[in-house]
Design a protein around this motif. Structure first.
Motif, PDB file in Angstrom:
ATOM      1  N   VAL A 134       0.622  -1.646   0.155  1.00 55.71           N
ATOM      2  CA  VAL A 134       0.323   0.204  -0.072  1.00 55.71           C
ATOM      3  C   VAL A 134       0.915   0.980   0.230  1.00 55.71           C
ATOM      4  O   VAL A 134       1.635   1.406   0.863  1.00 55.71           O
ATOM      5  N   ASP A 135       0.525   2.361  -0.724  1.00 52.50           N
ATOM      6  CA  ASP A 135       1.324   3.840  -0.378  1.00 52.50           C
ATOM      7  C   ASP A 135       0.022   4.455   0.166  1.00 52.50           C
ATOM      8  O   ASP A 135      -0.861   4.920   0.154  1.00 52.50           O
ATOM      9  N   ALA A 136       0.488   4.096   0.923  1.00 51.78           N
ATOM     10  CA  ALA A 136      -0.088   4.928   2.876  1.00 51.78           C
ATOM     11  C   ALA A 136       0.353   6.680   2.312  1.00 51.78           C
ATOM     12  O   ALA A 136      -0.593   6.791   2.738  1.00 51.78           O
ATOM     13  N   ASP A 137       1.241   6.669   2.066  1.00 51.02           N
ATOM     14  CA  ASP A 137       2.016   8.791   2.623  1.00 51.02           C
ATOM     15  C   ASP A 137       1.545   9.580   1.084  1.00 51.02           C
ATOM     16  O   ASP A 137       1.889  10.259   1.017  1.00 51.02           O
ATOM     17  N   GLY A 138       1.096   8.342  -0.159  1.00 53.07           N
ATOM     18  CA  GLY A 138       0.876   9.033  -0.834  1.00 53.07           C
ATOM     19  C   GLY A 138       1.703   9.576  -2.207  1.00 53.07           C
ATOM     20  O   GLY A 138       1.197  10.814  -2.476  1.00 53.07           O
ATOM     21  N   ASP A 139       3.014   9.316  -1.458  1.00 58.46           N
ATOM     22  CA  ASP A 139       4.489   9.305  -2.169  1.00 58.46           C
ATOM     23  C   ASP A 139       4.269   8.692  -3.679  1.00 58.46           C
ATOM     24  O   ASP A 139       5.636   8.661  -4.984  1.00 58.46           O
ATOM     25  N   GLY A 140       3.752   7.813  -4.719  1.00 56.15           N
ATOM     26  CA  GLY A 140       3.557   7.331  -5.181  1.00 56.15           C
ATOM     27  C   GLY A 140       4.333   5.727  -5.121  1.00 56.15           C
ATOM     28  O   GLY A 140       4.379   5.185  -6.206  1.00 56.15           O
ATOM     29  N   LYS A 141       5.073   5.710  -3.764  1.00 54.80           N
ATOM     30  CA  LYS A 141       5.376   4.111  -4.039  1.00 54.80           C
ATOM     31  C   LYS A 141       4.565   3.576  -3.033  1.00 54.80           C
ATOM     32  O   LYS A 141       4.504   4.320  -2.321  1.00 54.80           O
ATOM     33  N   ALA A 142       5.178   2.290  -2.772  1.00 53.72           N
ATOM     34  CA  ALA A 142       4.340   1.262  -1.959  1.00 53.72           C
ATOM     35  C   ALA A 142       5.934   0.992  -1.540  1.00 53.72           C
ATOM     36  O   ALA A 142       6.040   0.083  -2.454  1.00 53.72           O
ATOM     37  N   ASP A 143       6.239   0.856  -0.576  1.00 52.48           N
ATOM     38  CA  ASP A 143       7.267   1.190  -0.221  1.00 52.48           C
ATOM     39  C   ASP A 143       7.403  -0.727   1.200  1.00 52.48           C
ATOM     40  O   ASP A 143       7.282   0.256   2.290  1.00 52.48           O
ATOM     41  N   PRO A 144       8.498  -1.141   1.062  1.00 50.02           N
ATOM     42  CA  PRO A 144       8.026  -2.404   2.636  1.00 50.02           C
ATOM     43  C   PRO A 144       9.023  -2.334   3.495  1.00 50.02           C
ATOM     44  O   PRO A 144       8.193  -2.235   4.846  1.00 50.02           O
ATOM     45  N   PHE A 145       9.917  -0.732   3.035  1.00 55.68           N
ATOM     46  CA  PHE A 145      11.060  -1.066   3.903  1.00 55.68           C
ATOM     47  C   PHE A 145      10.267   0.710   4.977  1.00 55.68           C
ATOM     48  O   PHE A 145      11.169   1.862   5.281  1.00 55.68           O
ATOM     49  N   ASN A 146       8.880   1.989   4.253  1.00 54.71           N
ATOM     50  CA  ASN A 146       9.054   3.056   3.939  1.00 54.71           C
ATOM     51  C   ASN A 146       7.534   2.174   5.810  1.00 54.71           C
ATOM     52  O   ASN A 146       6.612   2.137   6.060  1.00 54.71           O
ATOM     53  N   ASP A 147       7.992   2.721   6.709  1.00 50.78           N
ATOM     54  CA  ASP A 147       7.105   2.803   7.796  1.00 50.78           C
ATOM     55  C   ASP A 147       5.970   2.904   8.090  1.00 50.78           C
ATOM     56  O   ASP A 147       4.802   1.558   8.054  1.00 50.78           O
TER      57      ASP A 147
END
Length: 202
Positions: A134-147
């Protein structure tokens, strides 16, 4: 006193000592484990609470379940490196194929896959391959390393595996097929739920 009787008595004594050894070892282990748990601070860092609550609102998974997973997986993102020997990634330890989707042509076995870098965080690719990222912070990426992305992705996964309907243990087992893992996560679920109820009643 007959020698044979004395011998039997001595043997009985040895048998009791042998039987006591496992009990002593187990007691020492549990005392050690308890002390280790006490030394490891189970407190939830405040910066994560708004993320858990926001994810709960969207996916229906109780915030304390997400907190428990985060605690067990990476001790609230403090474990280094953030990639396991099996290939699980990020704060919530997703296997790449679970995050991007098992329909990806490279996915098999445990789910490490061989996913091109451009697809690893692409929401369109994740949608195409049926992943939970999921791209939860809306930056265009669903990053597994992003909290935030990782926590929302975990909420997405747990929700679709029953946690939103109260089947928490079932969802936890789906996340990691280990009874020991379920037991550990549920320990923190109960702990954080209790703490949350205490705060709410003040």
């Amino acid at each position: 006193m007959p020698k044979s009787w004395k011998k039997k008595k001595r043997n009985r004594g040895k048998t009791w000592i042998i039987l006591l050894i496992p009990a002593i070892v187990l007691s020492a282990y549990f005392i050690f484990e308890e002390n280790v748990q006490k030394k490891m601070n189970p407190q939830i860092p405040e910066k994560y609470l708004p993320i858990y609550l926001e994810a709960e609102k969207k996916y229906g998974v109780p915030w304390y379940v997400l907190a428990a997973h985060h605690r067990v997986e990476t001790r609230f993102s403090t474990m280094k490196p953030m990639v396991s020997p099996a290939g699980a990634q990020g704060p919530m330890q997703f296997m790449p194929c679970t995050f991007v989707g098992w329909k990806h042509p490279s996915c098999s076995g445990l789910g490490k896959g061989d996913i091109p870098e451009r697809e690893e965080t692409d929401p369109a690719a994740i949608k195409k391959y049926g992943g939970y990222g999921v791209d939860a912070d809306g930056d265009g990426k669903a990053d597994p390393f992003n909290d935030k992305d990782a926590i929302f992705s975990a909420a997405n996964y747990l929700s679709k595996n029953g946690a939103a309907n109260g089947q928490i243990q079932k969802a936890v087992f789906a996340y990691n097929h280990s009874r020991k893992y379920v037991s550990e996560v549920m320990h923190y679920v109960r702990l954080y739920q209790k703490e949350g109820l205490k705060k709410a009643s003040k």
